[in-house]
Design an enzyme around this catalytic site. Structure first.
Site, PDB file in Angstrom:
ATOM      1  CG  ASP A  29      -0.630   1.749   6.282  1.00 22.34           C
ATOM      2  OD1 ASP A  29       0.513   1.258   6.124  1.00 22.34           O
ATOM      3  OD2 ASP A  29      -0.957   2.890   5.898  1.00 22.34           O
ATOM      4  CD  GLU A  86      -2.477   1.243   2.774  1.00 22.43           C
ATOM      5  OE1 GLU A  86      -2.420   0.245   3.511  1.00 22.43           O
ATOM      6  OE2 GLU A  86      -3.137   2.262   3.047  1.00 22.43           O
TER       7      GLU A  86
END
Ligand code: 0RA
Length: 659
Positions: free
Chosen positions: A502, A429
């Protein structure tokens, strides 16, 4: 499992060999697959399936499974009762024979059932062998009989206990042997409910009760509509094309064919084929017959009604199966299960049976329900158009060389190894974490693909739109498997595809979007066990130059505890009034907000180094449940999504998604 007919299989010498249940206790895995959780629950399946057979045969109407306070399980039915008369081949009662002779199964008594579900079944004797205690009670003509066993060995004779209120039926109570089931002997109520709910769908009109005396939970199932109710259940939360479910039940020669079909507005096909109540996950002749008839009937109707013009091509099977939910249930006297896992029906005649029934009755259904028919054809036409658009879009990208194996996406930092088995792809990400991952990785085996922003929600987009999305195209290209009708799992360039996001809400959302994509478009990659979630740490604890990472609140607390204890041991004076971080001598405690806060070395240490990292393998344990959850989380009906998320606001985590 080979089906044996008792009558011509046993002679005196073989009884000697087969009589004892020792082989079962020596190698339980051979009989029930495993001695873990699955094997334990297989015991309930074995016994319950016999009662279900009695219901399928039309003799039992009610089955009760009770999980007892003392750890046992009891299965009751109101069938004819297992015969208690002398069995001609063994000299024992039929009841004792069924419970002590291997493979006697449900087929004793000759001419028993036309159809039996305990096909993968190995019989009650295996359950008996693997139980410390088993008590069998039979009521016939108001008389109660009882016989007891320990580890499969008969204790005393079959007793005629006397008159009882019940008229007839069988009741088996057993206690799994903890020396065999070392992992656990605790039955899982949810498993039992789930199994029996499905069995209830498949046998319309039976009453199924599940009780847990340990917690006083109970459930009752009765589905008048049988597999119609099942289809309805599978379509919950989806916009359906019509309330009017297609349903047919017909006997063809010595077999029964039962089919229920209902279309919904999604692009997803959900067809469950069963043979004698066993889910045949890998399909087989019944599924082939169903699909070919469905395609034919819908094309014929579309032509006849003028919805499909003369110059237009036929609709393909894929077009016709978008949004299709169906249950196919065949019951046949001698099913042949094929394939490595015996999950595929092989009987060639069944294809013809199913085709015949579908050709005739699905045509009637379309003719009698022109509005529904129009919608179904309309959907398929739309799918065909989208397919053509997707092909054009794909041809377009192919022309641009996007899917060329040689032309990898620009953002991909590939690994040097060309062996898929050694290679890993980290989907990361954000560009900043992507950068750290690139510098921290082992470039021999680890490739990095950073993704920017949110991935497209594929649950609400068709293939043609997806191919317009750069992130998705990079992913497909990087993985090397192609997409749609060109998907080929053998091209997979990495045997571990690791989603690294995350540890926050956005990260979970991105991971869920990616899993939806893999689940819907690269199912074989998921089933092959190639998809993983990386688990980055939540905390960094420093004690001077020493670093500790914690992956959960609990782990953080236990590190703190350990540090305090160590200091005490070393005689360091610990101030009891200070806060615990101080007591532990911690100089810094950092909570990571995202991967981006870690430098390359930290990312390697905590999340990428195969020696320390925590990976969660993504599995589809229950595809039906996964499908329902993806529909809720990612589909059109906002209300469902809201209530699902609100209901789990606190507990929602990736494992809970059952994927
Ligand atoms: C074969 C023959 C008969 C009953 C059964 C099997 C039977 C087996 C099980 C296993 C669990 N519940 C069951 N109920 C019945 C009876 C034949 C007769 O009465 O003539």
């Amino acid at each position: 499992m080979v089906k044996q007919k008792l009558d011509n299989t046993y002679d005196g010498s073989q009884i000697q060999v087969l009589e004892g249940l020792d082989p079962v206790r020596k190698r339980p895995g051979m009989y029930i697959g495993s001695t873990g959780y699955d094997g334990l629950h297989h015991l309930i399946k074995e016994i319950a399936d016999n009662s279900i057979d009695e219901a399928i045969a039309g003799y039992a109407t009610k089955i009760t499974v009770t999980l007892l306070k003392d750890g046992g399980a009891r299965i009751d039915d109101d069938g004819r009762g297992i015969p208690v008369d002398k069995h001609p081949k063994t000299g024992l009662s039929t009841l004792e024979t069924a419970l002590t002779v291997l493979h006697a199964g449900g087929k004793f008594g000759g001419g028993g059932y036309k159809v039996s579900s305990g096909l993968h079944g190995v019989g009650s004797s295996v359950v008996n062998a693997l139980s410390t205690n088993l008590i069998a009670e039979v009521v016939r003509k108001g008389q109660l009989y009882r016989i007891k066993f320990e580890k499969g060995v008969t204790q005393g004779k079959l007793q005629k206990v006397g008159e009882t209120d019940r008229v007839r039926g069988t009741s088996i109570t057993f206690y799994p042997d903890p020396t065999i089931f070392k992992e656990t002997v605790t039955f899982d109520y949810k498993w039992v409910v789930n199994y029996l709910r499905h069995q209830a769908y498949l046998t319309k009109g039976i009453y199924v009760y599940v009780k847990d005396e340990r917690t006083n939970e109970r459930e009752a199932f009765y589905f008048e509509g049988g597999i119609q109710s099942y289809v309805k259940h599978l379509n919950v939360g989806k916009d359906i094309v019509s309330e009017n479910i297609f349903y047919v039940e017909k006997q063809v020669e010595d077999s029964m064919v039962e089919i229920a079909v209902q279309y919904n507005d999604t692009f997803v096909e959900l067809v469950k084929p069963f043979a004698n109540n066993v889910l045949t996950m890998d399909g087989g002749t019944h599924l082939v017959g169903f699909r070919s008839a469905l395609t034919r009937v819908i094309n014929d109707y579309a032509r006849k009604s003028g919805l499909l013009k003369e110059k237009e091509d036929n609709l393909t099977g894929d077009d016709i199966r978008e949004g299709l939910t169906a249950i196919i249930l065949v019951k046949l006297p001698d099913p042949q299960f094929e394939g490595q896992t015996k999950n595929k029906l092989g009987n060639p005649e069944v294809r013809r049976y199913v085709e015949q029934v579908m050709n005739e009755y699905f045509s009637y259904y379309l003719e009698e329900n022109p509005n529904v028919a129009k919608k179904i054809v309309g959907k398929a036409l739309l799918a065909a158009r989208a397919r053509k658009a997707a092909r054009a879009a794909r041809d377009n990208v192919i022309r641009k060389g996007v899917f060329d194996g040689l032309n990898l996406p620009g953002k991909l930092a590939d690994c040097s190894s060309k062996k898929p088995a050694d290679s890993e792809l980290y989907i990361v990400e954000g560009d900043s974490a992507g950068g750290s991952a690139k510098s921290g990785r082992d470039s021999k085996t680890q490739a990095i693909l950073p993704l920017r922003g949110k991935v497209l929600n594929v649950e609400r987009a068709r293939l043609d739109r997806m191919l317009g999305n750069n992130e998705i195209v990079s992913l497909i290209k990087g993985m090397g498997v192609g997409i749609g009708d060109q998907f080929d799992v053998s091209g997979l360039r990495y045997h571990r595809v690791i989603i690294m996001t995350d540890a926050d809400v956005d990260g979970s959302h991105i991971a869920t979007l990616l899993m939806t994509f893999f689940f819907r478009y690269m199912r074989e990659v998921v089933d092959g066990g190639h998809i993983y979630l990386a688990k980055p740490p939540l905390f960094l604890l420093r004690v001077g130059t020493k670093k500790y990472y914690a992956y959960s609140d609990e782990e953080r607390d236990s590190i703190v505890d350990r540090l305090i204890a160590e200091r005490r041991e070393k005689g360091v004076k610990v101030d009891d009034d200070a806060d615990r971080t101080k007591q532990a001598g911690i100089t810094m405690l950092q909570r990571y907000k995202g991967l981006g806060e870690m430098d390359a070395e930290q990312l390697w240490d905590t999340t990428m180094n195969p020696e320390n990292r925590v990976l969660i393998q993504v599995k589809v344990e229950d595809a039906e449940k996964a499908d329902a959850i993806f529909t809720k989380l990612m589909g059109d009906q906002v209300d469902l999504r809201k209530s699902f998320i609100q209901g789990r606001a606190k507990s929602l985590n990736i494992e809970e998604l059952d994927i």
